[in-house]
Design an enzyme around this catalytic site. Structure first.
Site, PDB file in Angstrom:
ATOM      1  N   HIS A 306      72.374  19.172  27.875  1.00  0.00           N
ATOM      2  CA  HIS A 306      73.294  18.166  28.397  1.00  0.00           C
ATOM      3  C   HIS A 306      73.905  18.707  29.669  1.00  0.00           C
ATOM      4  O   HIS A 306      74.180  19.899  29.770  1.00  0.00           O
ATOM      5  CB  HIS A 306      74.402  17.865  27.376  1.00  0.00           C
ATOM      6  CG  HIS A 306      75.142  16.610  27.675  1.00  0.00           C
ATOM      7  ND1 HIS A 306      76.173  16.566  28.577  1.00  0.00           N
ATOM      8  CD2 HIS A 306      74.969  15.344  27.218  1.00  0.00           C
ATOM      9  CE1 HIS A 306      76.617  15.320  28.647  1.00  0.00           C
ATOM     10  NE2 HIS A 306      75.913  14.559  27.848  1.00  0.00           N
ATOM     11  N   ASP A 363      71.599  12.141  21.218  1.00  0.00           N
ATOM     12  CA  ASP A 363      70.352  11.402  20.994  1.00  0.00           C
ATOM     13  C   ASP A 363      69.451  12.045  19.957  1.00  0.00           C
ATOM     14  O   ASP A 363      68.517  11.416  19.479  1.00  0.00           O
ATOM     15  CB  ASP A 363      69.584  11.289  22.322  1.00  0.00           C
ATOM     16  CG  ASP A 363      70.341  10.429  23.305  1.00  0.00           C
ATOM     17  OD1 ASP A 363      70.803   9.364  22.892  1.00  0.00           O
ATOM     18  OD2 ASP A 363      70.485  10.842  24.461  1.00  0.00           O
TER      19      ASP A 363
HETATM   20  N1  ACO Z   1      64.072  21.511  26.978  1.00  0.00           N
HETATM   21  C1  ACO Z   1      63.714  22.645  27.622  1.00  0.00           C
HETATM   22  N2  ACO Z   1      64.380  23.156  28.675  1.00  0.00           N
HETATM   23  C2  ACO Z   1      65.465  22.508  29.106  1.00  0.00           C
HETATM   24  C3  ACO Z   1      65.910  21.316  28.483  1.00  0.00           C
HETATM   25  C4  ACO Z   1      65.182  20.837  27.380  1.00  0.00           C
HETATM   26  N3  ACO Z   1      65.547  19.730  26.748  1.00  0.00           N
HETATM   27  N4  ACO Z   1      67.022  20.882  29.119  1.00  0.00           N
HETATM   28  C5  ACO Z   1      67.272  21.747  30.099  1.00  0.00           C
HETATM   29  N5  ACO Z   1      66.323  22.738  30.101  1.00  0.00           N
HETATM   30  C6  ACO Z   1      66.277  23.888  30.985  1.00  0.00           C
HETATM   31  C7  ACO Z   1      65.671  23.531  32.343  1.00  0.00           C
HETATM   32  O1  ACO Z   1      64.263  23.693  32.341  1.00  0.00           O
HETATM   33  C8  ACO Z   1      66.379  24.513  33.244  1.00  0.00           C
HETATM   34  O2  ACO Z   1      65.773  25.764  33.053  1.00  0.00           O
HETATM   35  P1  ACO Z   1      65.740  26.877  34.270  1.00  0.00           P
HETATM   36  O3  ACO Z   1      67.174  27.050  34.699  1.00  0.00           O
HETATM   37  O4  ACO Z   1      65.160  28.088  33.610  1.00  0.00           O
HETATM   38  O5  ACO Z   1      64.890  26.259  35.340  1.00  0.00           O
HETATM   39  C9  ACO Z   1      67.782  24.604  32.627  1.00  0.00           C
HETATM   40  O6  ACO Z   1      67.624  24.287  31.236  1.00  0.00           O
HETATM   41  C10 ACO Z   1      68.779  23.645  33.239  1.00  0.00           C
HETATM   42  O7  ACO Z   1      68.195  22.358  33.252  1.00  0.00           O
HETATM   43  P2  ACO Z   1      68.695  21.197  34.232  1.00  0.00           P
HETATM   44  O8  ACO Z   1      67.724  20.085  34.214  1.00  0.00           O
HETATM   45  O9  ACO Z   1      69.057  21.789  35.563  1.00  0.00           O
HETATM   46  O10 ACO Z   1      70.048  20.803  33.524  1.00  0.00           O
HETATM   47  P3  ACO Z   1      70.792  19.452  33.699  1.00  0.00           P
HETATM   48  O11 ACO Z   1      72.185  19.726  33.351  1.00  0.00           O
HETATM   49  O12 ACO Z   1      70.527  18.816  34.996  1.00  0.00           O
HETATM   50  O13 ACO Z   1      70.042  18.555  32.589  1.00  0.00           O
HETATM   51  C11 ACO Z   1      69.469  17.068  30.918  1.00  0.00           C
HETATM   52  C12 ACO Z   1      70.602  17.889  31.561  1.00  0.00           C
HETATM   53  C13 ACO Z   1      68.838  16.118  31.959  1.00  0.00           C
HETATM   54  C14 ACO Z   1      70.081  16.216  29.817  1.00  0.00           C
HETATM   55  C15 ACO Z   1      68.393  18.031  30.360  1.00  0.00           C
HETATM   56  O14 ACO Z   1      68.965  18.930  29.444  1.00  0.00           O
HETATM   57  C16 ACO Z   1      67.226  17.285  29.727  1.00  0.00           C
HETATM   58  O15 ACO Z   1      66.302  16.882  30.425  1.00  0.00           O
HETATM   59  N6  ACO Z   1      67.249  17.111  28.365  1.00  0.00           N
HETATM   60  C17 ACO Z   1      66.231  16.345  27.680  1.00  0.00           C
HETATM   61  C18 ACO Z   1      66.505  14.851  27.813  1.00  0.00           C
HETATM   62  C19 ACO Z   1      67.713  14.424  26.987  1.00  0.00           C
HETATM   63  O16 ACO Z   1      67.847  14.767  25.822  1.00  0.00           O
HETATM   64  N7  ACO Z   1      68.564  13.596  27.605  1.00  0.00           N
HETATM   65  C20 ACO Z   1      69.746  13.029  26.931  1.00  0.00           C
HETATM   66  C21 ACO Z   1      70.993  13.564  27.510  1.00  0.00           C
HETATM   67  S1  ACO Z   1      72.384  12.951  26.617  1.00  0.00           S
HETATM   68  C22 ACO Z   1      72.663  11.414  27.224  1.00  0.00           C
HETATM   69  O17 ACO Z   1      72.295  11.039  28.282  1.00  0.00           O
HETATM   70  C23 ACO Z   1      73.365  10.499  26.321  1.00  0.00           C
END
Ligand code: ACO
Length: 429
Positions: A306, A363
Site C-alpha cells: 500500500h 482488497d
Molecule cells: N508484490 C511484490 N512486490 C511489491 C508489491 C507487491 N504487491 N507491492 C510493492 N512491491 C515492491 C515493488 O516492486 C517495489 O520494490 P523495489 O523497491 O525493490 O523496486 C517496492 O515494493 C515499492 O513498490 P511501489 O510500487 O513503489 O510502491 P507504491 O507505494 O507505489 O505501491 C501499490 C503501492 C500500487 C498498492 C503496490 O503495493 C501494488 O502494486 N500492490 C498490488 C496491487 C494492490 O493490491 N493494490 C491495492 C491497493 S489498496 C487500494 O487501492 C484500496
C-alpha cells in the site's frame, strides 16, 4: 511560534513556513515557492506532496490507524451502519435519531432511476465491464436530472448528493440484472440501504431473496471500511476534476474510472483471480511468491502493499474477521480462503515482503467476502465504488468550500527538444 524551513538557492536563503496538522504531521508550505524563487518542485506520484488540508479522514500508515472525522474505523465497523457513516463523513458529525431517519427516508425516496435510463443499460454489450457502465451512467445522470435554476446552490448540492448515494446502488443492481438478462427488481421502501441492495441483486420472480441479518451486517462493514481513505488515486481524481467546477456527477464519474484500475479498486478482483490461479495450479503459493520477488517479472502479489500503509492495513484485519464469520454462517467452504490464509502466512515470513513492508491490504480479503455473499467477480470494484461514494462526496464538498480554492493544475519539468523549425514533408527523412 511559527516554524520555518530554510531553502538555499544560488547562495540566497528563502524561508518556507512549516504547518502542523492536528495529529502532528508536518509539512513545508511551498505555495509561494515559484513566486519567490522561480523554482517548482518535482514529486512523481505525489509521494511527498499534500494536495490539501483536510479534516475528514486521518490515516497513519506506520501505525496502521484509520479514523473518519476522528472516530476509529474499528468502532464504526462494530457499531455503525453504512448510511450513518456516510452521514458522518459528509456532514462532519454523527447524526441524531431524527437526522438519521430523515436521511434514510430521503435515500429511499430517491432510489428509483429514470425509466429512460434503462434503454442505455439494456444496450451495453453483455460483456461490458460494470465499472465502465457505472462511470458512464453516473455521468449521464446530469442529463436526466438537470440543474434547476430556482434552487439555491445548497439545495442543489443536497439533492445531488442524495440522488447519488441512493441511485448508485440501484444502478449497480440494475446493470447486474440487465447484463444477466434477468428481470429488474426495484428498490423497496421498507428496506434499509444494504438489505435493499441485496434484494435488488438477488430477488427473482421464481425465488424470493431471504434477507440474512449477518450478511447485511457484513455488507455494512464492507462499505464502512471502504467509505474514505483520504487522498487516494480516485479521491484525488474527484478533487482534480471537480476543481474545474464540473458538476458533481461528472466528478464522481471520474473517481469511478480511476477506481477501476487494478492498482487501486480493481485489486479486489485481481486478488480472487490470482487465488483462483493458485488453486488451479495445485494450491501451492510459493511459486507465486517467487514470481513476486523476481525483479524481471512484472507480477505483483495482488492485495499486498500500500502506498500509505507500511504496517498491516487495519481494514484488512477487520475484513479477515468478517470473512471468517460470514463463511462460517453461509457454510460455504471456499478453498480460496484457505489459500489466502496460507499465502498471507508465508508472505509475512518472507524476507522480501518484510524488507519491503508489504502487508495484506483491504482488497486481500474483501473479494472472498464478496464471493461468500454471491457477488460476481466483475462486480467487486462496483461494490467498492458504492462504499467509497460518501468519501468522494465529502472530499469534493470540502474542496469546493475551501477559502483558498484553486483549480488544480500541476506543473512539469519539460525534457523534450529545444525549439526547432518545421521541416516540409518532402525534405524529411
Ligand atoms: N508484490 C511484490 N512486490 C511489491 C508489491 C507487491 N504487491 N507491492 C510493492 N512491491 C515492491 C515493488 O516492486 C517495489 O520494490 P523495489 O523497491 O525493490 O523496486 C517496492 O515494493 C515499492 O513498490 P511501489 O510500487 O513503489 O510502491 P507504491 O507505494 O507505489 O505501491 C501499490 C503501492 C500500487 C498498492 C503496490 O503495493 C501494488 O502494486 N500492490 C498490488 C496491487 C494492490 O493490491 N493494490 C491495492 C491497493 S489498496 C487500494 O487501492 C484500496
Amino acid at each position: 511560534m511559527e516554524q520555518i524551513a530554510k531553502l538555499v538557492v544560488d547562495g540566497k536563503t528563502f524561508e518556507l513556513p512549516i504547518i502542523t496538522g492536528s495529529e502532528g504531521e508536518r509539512a513545508v508550505d511551498i505555495s509561494r515557492l515559484r513566486q519567490e524563487t522561480g523554482l517548482v518542485t518535482l514529486d512523481p506520484g505525489f509521494v511527498n506532496t499534500a494536495n490539501c488540508q483536510s479534516c475528514i479522514t486521518f490515516v497513519d500508515g506506520e501505525k496502521g490507524i484509520l479514523r473518519y472525522r476522528g472516530i476509529p474505523v474499528e468502532q464504526l465497523a462494530e457499531h455503525s451502519r453504512f448510511v450513518e457513516t456516510a452521514y458522518l463523513l459528509i456532514n462532519g458529525e454523527l447524526p441524531t435519531h431524527e437526522q438519521l431517519n430523515r436521511f434514510s427516508v430521503l435515500l429511499n425516496d430517491h432510489s428509483l432511476v429514470h425509466e429512460d435510463m434503462r434503454a442505455f443499460f439494456e444496450n451495453f454489450p453483455r460483456w461490458a465491464h460494470p465499472m465502465g457502465i457505472l462511470s458512464s451512467m453516473v455521468n449521464a445522470l446530469r442529463a436526466f436530472y438537470p440543474e434547476i435554476p430556482e434552487r439555491s446552490e445548497e439545495e442543489e448540492i443536497n439533492i445531488t448528493v442524495t440522488r447519488l448515494l441512493s441511485k448508485l446502488r440501484t444502478m449497480a443492481a440494475l446493470s447486474y440484472k440487465i447484463l444477466r438478462g434477468h428481470k429488474v427488481i426495484y428498490p423497496r421502501q421498507e428496506l434499509p440501504y444494504a438489505a435493499n441492495f441485496l434484494n435488488m441483486m438477488f430477488d427473482s420472480p421464481v425465488r424470493s431473496y431471504e434477507i440474512d441479518e449477518d450478511v447485511v451486517k457484513a455488507l455494512n462493514v464492507f462499505w464502512i471500511l471502504h467509505a474514505d481513505h483520504e487522498q487516494n488515486c480516485s479521491t484525488a481524481a474527484v478533487r482534480l476534476v471537480g476543481s474545474a467546477k464540473v458538476n458533481l456527477y461528472a466528478a464522481i464519474s471520474a473517481g469511478i474510472s480511476a477506481l477501476w484500475g487494478p492498482l487501486h479498486g480493481g485489486a479486489n478482483q485481481a486478488v480472487v483471480e490470482m487465488l483462483r490461479e493458485i488453486h488451479e495450479s495445485g494450491s501451492d503459493p510459493n511459486p507465486f511468491l517467487a514470481r513476486a520477488r523476481d525483479k524481471n517479472d512484472p507480477f505483483r502479489l495482488a492485495g499486498f502493499g500500500h502506498r500509505v500503509y507500511k504496517a498491516y492495513d487495519p481494514r484488512g484485519r477487520i475484513m479477515k474477521g468478517v470473512c471468517d464469520k460470514v463463511l462460517g454462517k453461509v457454510t460455504r467452504e471456499d478453498p480460496l480462503l484457505d489459500i489466502a490464509k496460507r499465502l498471507e502466512e508465508v508472505a509475512l515470513k518472507d524476507p522480501y515482503f518484510i524488507d519491503h513492508n508489504l502487508y495484506p491490504n483491504i482488497d486481500f480479503y474483501s473479494g472472498i467476502l464478496l464471493r461468500a455473499i454471491r457477488i460476481p467477480t466483475n462486480m467487486f470494484t462496483v461494490m467498492f465504488a458504492i462504499g467509497r461514494l460518501p468519501g468522494w462526496i465529502s472530499q469534493w464538498k470540502e474542496s469546493m468550500e475551501t477559502p483558498h480554492w484553486k483549480m488544480q493544475r500541476p506543473r512539469q519539468i519539460y525534457t523534450g527538444p529545444e525549439e526547432k523549425d518545421y521541416v516540409p514533408i518532402e525534405k524529411r527523412g
